[in-house]
Design an enzyme around this catalytic site. Structure first.
Site, PDB file in Angstrom:
ATOM      1  CG  ASP A   1      -1.846   1.155   1.276  1.00  0.00           C
ATOM      2  OD1 ASP A   1      -2.732   1.181   0.413  1.00  0.00           O
ATOM      3  OD2 ASP A   1      -1.701   2.042   2.136  1.00  0.00           O
TER       4      ASP A   1
ATOM      5  CD  GLU B   1      -2.062   2.559  -3.563  1.00  0.00           C
ATOM      6  OE1 GLU B   1      -3.101   3.165  -3.842  1.00  0.00           O
ATOM      7  OE2 GLU B   1      -1.578   2.557  -2.413  1.00  0.00           O
TER       8      GLU B   1
HETATM    9  C1  GLC Z   1      -4.099   3.320  -0.620  1.00  0.00           C
HETATM   10  C2  GLC Z   1      -5.372   2.530  -0.523  1.00  0.00           C
HETATM   11  C3  GLC Z   1      -6.452   3.429  -0.012  1.00  0.00           C
HETATM   12  C4  GLC Z   1      -6.056   3.939   1.359  1.00  0.00           C
HETATM   13  C5  GLC Z   1      -4.684   4.605   1.323  1.00  0.00           C
HETATM   14  C6  GLC Z   1      -4.140   4.806   2.705  1.00  0.00           C
HETATM   15  O1  GLC Z   1      -4.169   4.331  -1.560  1.00  0.00           O
HETATM   16  O2  GLC Z   1      -5.676   1.941  -1.762  1.00  0.00           O
HETATM   17  O3  GLC Z   1      -7.697   2.800   0.039  1.00  0.00           O
HETATM   18  O4  GLC Z   1      -6.989   4.864   1.812  1.00  0.00           O
HETATM   19  O5  GLC Z   1      -3.745   3.822   0.643  1.00  0.00           O
HETATM   20  O6  GLC Z   1      -3.742   3.589   3.266  1.00  0.00           O
END
Ligand code: GLC
Length: 516
Positions: A199, A246
């Site tokens: 994440d 991500e």
């Molecule tokens: C990422 C997740 C999202 C979350 C953020 C903070 O972007 O996909 O849903 O709010 O991280 O952890």
């Protein structure tokens, strides 16, 4: 040597809270998911990615993790998670979990210990505690969810949170933090998970002392790569496992650094996800993606939606079809029929491109964004943090409709977010019975994809500016008409799959076909 499975995988994203509710409390859970594994097996996916399943106060839908080595009681138990991994493996489905290294929950043992220990304690070194500046926060950094990125604690110090105040950022200069996450990785890899989604992977490194003024969280810092090299060294000791980042970064060169051979295996393609329904823009994104990935040997990924963005059938039906976190275009008029038509064509495009593909739960049902959730029921922290100007992401997180013609549509108890009254025709049950449904399109496409698509290369065919057409290594050709007029199909033996009806040799607007 057999090709690594993840290079061309079709990965289904399960947002557990909204997938299926096994115990009737209105919140999706592991029992619900285990009960629906045959559905996923029939859909034809290779792996499931689960959003965070750890104990969490749910201030940000589980992205506020209180304990990285356990399961949220609402979802089930660690024993059930282990059973899920086993039952998925029995069906040849891999399991990918979500690890959140940028921040924990403010209810985590570490953060509570840091609070209790007080200023100057080594416990506070695991987070970013600082004194204020002239009665205010240490600097002007803003949270990604809105408002200041600092919150003051009763003893006067402030802590940093790039997201909600309930999500204190870890200090990655701390050796204890680094050790902790290597151990968390081993904990889950030892339990048989096949992949780890990381994440907010690009934002881990920051230093409020070094950069006191202004912060663009989307500017990554070089130090992050050493972290992922260490993670890779751990994951390499477990054959066949992979790491997916991500990584929202506009700069392709910096993005590619994450995919060097000793770092992450893959990353989500957010340029594709945000791209408008426009032939030149899509062609550019596809070419740029391939140019970024091919030289470093990393497989591209193709993503149309996830739990943070507007559902494709809504987005593609709007006059502006791009996606942007800064402006979700909530409530902009959307032509449902057009949106569905384009989403069907986009699915065939995404599934034909070389690399891996991600399907977010409900995308295979063509669910629209739910835009009329009453204010009082909105749960996304973005709603409150934006001063009630941005309605946030709840509209794509509404529980799935499985059967019947009224809520809860076979989902379980009363859904934690209300389902629309007109979802009867969108249930799995209704769509199974309709050969032309979105569900049956996805099933057939995923089956064909398994045999003849996935990882590899493509060759573009010149069919004009309004058309995206390419042939894959197996000989399968994908043609998508993004113009307004029908176009003549290239020579072929037969159409294997079409997103909508085709008129002889003429491919209508907003339609895609797979030819052999
Ligand atoms: C990422 C997740 C999202 C979350 C953020 C903070 O972007 O996909 O849903 O709010 O991280 O952890």
């Amino acid at each position: 040597m057999q090709e690594a499975w993840w290079r061309g995988a079709a990965i289904y994203q399960v947002y557990l809270r909204s997938f299926a509710d096994g115990n009737g409390d209105g919140l999706g859970d592991l029992a619900g998911l285990r009960g629906r594994l045959d559905y996923l097996s029939k859909l034809g996916i290779d792996a499931i990615w689960l959003n965070p399943w750890y104990p969490s106060p749910m201030s940000d839908g589980g992205y506020d993790v209180a304990d990285y080595r356990s399961i949220e009681p609402i979802f089930g138990t660690l024993a059930e998670a282990e059973k899920l991994i086993q039952e998925a493996h029995e069906r040849d489905i891999k399991i990918i979990i979500d690890v959140v290294p940028n921040h924990s929950s403010d209810q985590s043992a570490w953060f509570q210990e840091a609070l209790a220990a007080g200023p100057g304690s080594p416990m506070r070194e695991r987070f970013w505690f600082r004194s204020g500046h002239r009665e205010g926060p240490p600097n002007d950094w803003q949270s990604i969810f809105g408002g200041p990125a600092w919150t003051q604690v009763p003893d006067g110090e402030w802590y940093l949170h790039l997201f909600a105040p309930e999500q204190p950022d870890f200090n990655w200069n701390s050796p204890a933090v680094r050790e902790e996450f290597l151990d968390v990785l081993r904990f889950w890899l030892d339990r048989g998970v096949d992949g780890v989604r990381i994440d907010s992977a690009a934002v881990l490194i920051k230093d409020p002392d070094a950069e006191p003024d202004g912060l663009d969280p989307y500017t990554d810092r070089d130090g992050v790569h050493e972290i992922y090299r260490e993670w890779r060294r751990v994951s390499d000791t477990y054959p066949g496992r992979f790491l997916i980042g991500e990584v929202w970064l506009p700069d392709q060169e910096r993005f590619a650094r994450y995919l060097r051979p000793d770092e992450l295996h893959t990353a989500f393609n957010f340029d594709f996800l945000s791209c408008p329904w426009d032939p030149a823009a899509l062609r550019r994104v596809i070419d740029d993606t391939l140019a970024t990935h091919v030289p470093i040997g990393a497989p591209p990924t193709w993503v149309l939606s996830n739990h943070d963005v507007t559902r494709p059938v809504t987005r593609y039906g709007r006059p502006d079809t791009s996606f942007d976190h800064g402006d979700r275009k909530h409530g902009m008029t959307s032509d449902r029929e057009l949106g569905v038509r384009r989403a069907r064509a986009a699915a065939l495009l995404a599934m034909a491109l070389p690399g891996g593909v991600y399907v977010y739960q409900g995308e295979e049902l063509g669910l629209p964004e739910v835009e009329d959730i009453p204010d009082a029921l909105l749960q996304d922290p973005i709603w409150a943090r934006s001063g009630h100007t941005d309605r946030g992401r709840d509209g794509c997180r509404v529980p799935l409709p499985w059967s019947g013609d009224a809520p809860p549509y076979g989902y379980g108890g009363e859904p934690w977010l209300p389902q629309p009254a007109d979802w009867g025709p969108l249930t799995v049950e209704a769509q199974e019975a309709d050969p032309s449904s979105m569900l049956n399109l996805y099933r057939t496409a995923l089956r064909i994809r398994r045999e003849s698509l996935g990882d590899g290369t493509l060759t573009w065919l010149p069919l004009g500016e309004e058309v995206l057409a390419f042939t894959r290594d197996s000989g399968l050709t994908c043609v998508v008409n993004l113009g307004r007029e029908p176009v003549r199909l290239p020579e072929h033996q037969r159409i294997r799959l079409a997103s909508d009806e085709v008129d002889g040799d003429l491919l209508p607007a907003d339609t895609a076909v797979w030819l052999v």
